[in-house]
Write a protein that holds these residues in place. Structure first.
Motif, mmCIF file in Angstrom:
data_model
loop_
_atom_site.group_PDB
_atom_site.id
_atom_site.type_symbol
_atom_site.label_atom_id
_atom_site.label_comp_id
_atom_site.label_asym_id
_atom_site.label_seq_id
_atom_site.Cartn_x
_atom_site.Cartn_y
_atom_site.Cartn_z
ATOM 1 N N SER A 75 -3.251 7.720 -2.671
ATOM 2 C CA SER A 75 -3.981 7.563 -1.414
ATOM 3 C C SER A 75 -3.354 6.460 -0.576
ATOM 4 O O SER A 75 -2.967 5.412 -1.108
ATOM 5 N N ASP A 76 -3.283 6.675 0.720
ATOM 6 C CA ASP A 76 -2.610 5.742 1.617
ATOM 7 C C ASP A 76 -3.154 4.324 1.546
ATOM 8 O O ASP A 76 -2.404 3.353 1.671
ATOM 9 N N ASP A 77 -4.475 4.175 1.368
ATOM 10 C CA ASP A 77 -5.069 2.847 1.414
ATOM 11 C C ASP A 77 -5.016 2.110 0.081
ATOM 12 O O ASP A 77 -5.387 0.936 0.004
ATOM 13 N N LYS A 78 -4.548 2.758 -0.974
ATOM 14 C CA LYS A 78 -4.443 2.118 -2.287
ATOM 15 C C LYS A 78 -3.134 1.346 -2.410
ATOM 16 O O LYS A 78 -2.139 1.663 -1.765
ATOM 17 N N ARG A 79 -3.150 0.342 -3.269
ATOM 18 C CA ARG A 79 -1.928 -0.414 -3.549
ATOM 19 C C ARG A 79 -1.170 0.232 -4.703
ATOM 20 O O ARG A 79 -1.760 0.882 -5.566
ATOM 21 N N LEU A 80 0.137 0.043 -4.713
ATOM 22 C CA LEU A 80 0.949 0.639 -5.772
ATOM 23 C C LEU A 80 0.521 0.120 -7.141
ATOM 24 O O LEU A 80 0.540 0.860 -8.128
ATOM 25 N N THR A 138 0.842 -1.191 0.000
ATOM 26 C CA THR A 138 0.000 0.000 0.000
ATOM 27 C C THR A 138 0.881 1.246 0.000
ATOM 28 O O THR A 138 2.078 1.181 0.296
ATOM 29 N N VAL A 139 0.276 2.374 -0.311
ATOM 30 C CA VAL A 139 1.012 3.635 -0.288
ATOM 31 C C VAL A 139 1.472 3.937 1.136
ATOM 32 O O VAL A 139 2.552 4.492 1.351
ATOM 33 N N ALA A 140 0.649 3.559 2.130
ATOM 34 C CA ALA A 140 1.036 3.765 3.528
ATOM 35 C C ALA A 140 2.314 2.991 3.854
ATOM 36 O O ALA A 140 3.197 3.486 4.565
ATOM 37 N N ALA A 167 2.973 11.516 -5.591
ATOM 38 C CA ALA A 167 2.093 11.696 -6.747
ATOM 39 C C ALA A 167 2.754 11.075 -7.971
ATOM 40 O O ALA A 167 3.987 10.914 -8.031
ATOM 41 N N LEU A 168 1.930 10.711 -8.945
ATOM 42 C CA LEU A 168 2.457 10.225 -10.212
ATOM 43 C C LEU A 168 3.042 11.395 -10.989
ATOM 44 O O LEU A 168 2.621 12.544 -10.802
ATOM 45 N N PRO A 169 4.008 11.139 -11.858
ATOM 46 C CA PRO A 169 4.564 12.230 -12.677
ATOM 47 C C PRO A 169 3.476 12.914 -13.496
ATOM 48 O O PRO A 169 2.478 12.290 -13.885
ATOM 49 N N PHE A 203 -12.283 13.125 11.165
ATOM 50 C CA PHE A 203 -11.444 13.908 10.282
ATOM 51 C C PHE A 203 -10.991 13.077 9.084
ATOM 52 O O PHE A 203 -10.542 11.936 9.231
ATOM 53 N N GLY A 204 -11.111 13.677 7.890
ATOM 54 C CA GLY A 204 -10.668 13.001 6.674
ATOM 55 C C GLY A 204 -9.165 12.830 6.623
ATOM 56 O O GLY A 204 -8.647 11.925 5.982
ATOM 57 N N HIS A 205 -8.430 13.728 7.296
ATOM 58 C CA HIS A 205 -6.971 13.656 7.385
ATOM 59 C C HIS A 205 -6.587 13.704 8.855
ATOM 60 O O HIS A 205 -7.220 14.388 9.649
ATOM 61 N N ALA A 206 -5.533 12.978 9.196
ATOM 62 C CA ALA A 206 -5.123 12.921 10.597
ATOM 63 C C ALA A 206 -4.395 14.185 11.036
ATOM 64 O O ALA A 206 -4.481 14.586 12.197
ATOM 65 N N THR A 207 -3.685 14.827 10.090
ATOM 66 C CA THR A 207 -2.849 15.972 10.472
ATOM 67 C C THR A 207 -3.026 17.133 9.496
ATOM 68 O O THR A 207 -3.589 16.978 8.414
ATOM 69 N N MET A 208 -2.485 18.278 9.902
ATOM 70 C CA MET A 208 -2.432 19.464 9.054
ATOM 71 C C MET A 208 -1.099 20.169 9.323
ATOM 72 O O MET A 208 -0.434 19.873 10.330
#
Length: 307
Positions: A60-65, A23-25, A46-48, A153-158
């Motif tokens: 996205s963190d939960d997606k696989r490469l 995963t991206v995470a 990000a992709l080029p 929260f959609g994101h853990a940090t800012m």
């Protein structure tokens, strides 16, 4: 497979040997192992950029490469998001300040207004000042409770800079509004109008609370997909929570008849309107009625009947 991590300018940063099913995470954890400064919350991959695009697709963190079609020798663009801080931490401190600052002017006028004395025989506080202080404290206590019990929260940090920016806004306005509303020479407006406005403002805050509960129930743990909010004022307005919030502060301003209060309400309304328009457009784009997706219903954005 090996992936090359590059900066947005194309400079090579690192080469990672990863499993395509990672995963991206997991990728971020591996990158952190090489670059200790960049903990996972600080990373964005990000992709080029492709022809005709202005920026590459963010991973996205939960997606696989493998979901992004990455293969041996592929490249990923890395961006340092800077030092991060948790959303709940920022929310707590930006709300805790007003909860403490406002009552200081109410309960300690001898220290906050050392050279100003109230007219002889006048009560220390008018009824509207007492009710306004109670309303203010109720509002920010509610916000702190929501931060830890309701909000998801959609994101853990800012970025950590937001802590100082947000606290500056909320703390500054709290002192500005409270200074004039609790001033010893403050002239109270019509008591009946003030009490009625603050009573309705409390109802608006309860509506705001209920709206947050509805929003919190839209996603189950682990879900990130957007859903169409339904129930209560959401059946008519996209951002019902903002609608209630704006009405609450407008009514507070009418109740206390203070220019700083009107400025605070106007500033908040302007910011919430920007967020509401962006969210409304995003929901209309996501729920376009095509390919089995539901069509977003016709609704006001934030402030019927004007917007």
């Amino acid at each position: 497979m090996k992936l090359e991590v590059v900066s947005r300018s194309g400079r090579s940063i690192a080469t990672l040997d990863v499993n395509p099913d990672s995963t991206v995470a997991e990728l971020k954890k591996k990158f952190h192992g090489l670059k200790k400064t960049y903990y996972p919350a600080r990373q964005r991959f990000a992709l080029p950029v492709k022809a005709g695009e202005t920026r590459g697709q963010v991973l996205s963190d939960d997606k696989r490469l493998s979901d992004y079609g990455l293969t041996e020798g592929g490249k990923l663009e890395f961006k340092d998001l800077g030092p991060q801080i948790g959303y709940s931490t920022v929310f707590f401190w930006e709300y805790f300040g007003p909860l403490v600052l406002y009552p200081l002017f109410f309960f300690l006028p001898q220290y906050m207004y050392p050279h100003i004395k109230a007219p002889a025989g006048a009560p220390q506080h008018a009824l509207v000042q007492k009710l306004a202080c109670a309303y203010w404290c109720f509002h920010y206590a509610k916000r702190i409770v929501e931060t830890f019990t309701v909000h998801k929260f959609g994101h853990a940090t800012m970025p950590i800079f937001n802590l100082f920016k947000n606290c500056g806004y909320y703390w500054g306005y709290a002192a500005y509004v409270s200074y004039f509303v609790n001033h010893p020479l403050y002239t109270a407006p019509n008591e009946t109008v003030s009490v009625a406005c603050l009573a309705v403002a409390v109802l608006a805050q309860l509506g705001n609370f209920w709206s947050h509960i509805i929003l919190s129930g839209l996603r189950k743990p682990g879900e990130k997909e957007y859903k169409i909010p339904k129930g209560g004022l959401f059946n008519f307005v996209t951002c019902a929570n903002y609608t209630f919030e704006i009405w609450g502060w407008l009514l507070y301003s009418v109740a206390v008849q203070s220019i700083p209060a009107y400025l605070f309400a106007a500033t908040g309304a302007a910011q919430m309107t920007q967020w509401a328009i962006a969210k409304h457009n995003r929901l209309r784009k996501l729920f376009d009625g095509k390919d089995g997706r539901p069509k977003y219903p016709r609704r006001w954005i934030i402030f019927p009947p004007f917007l």
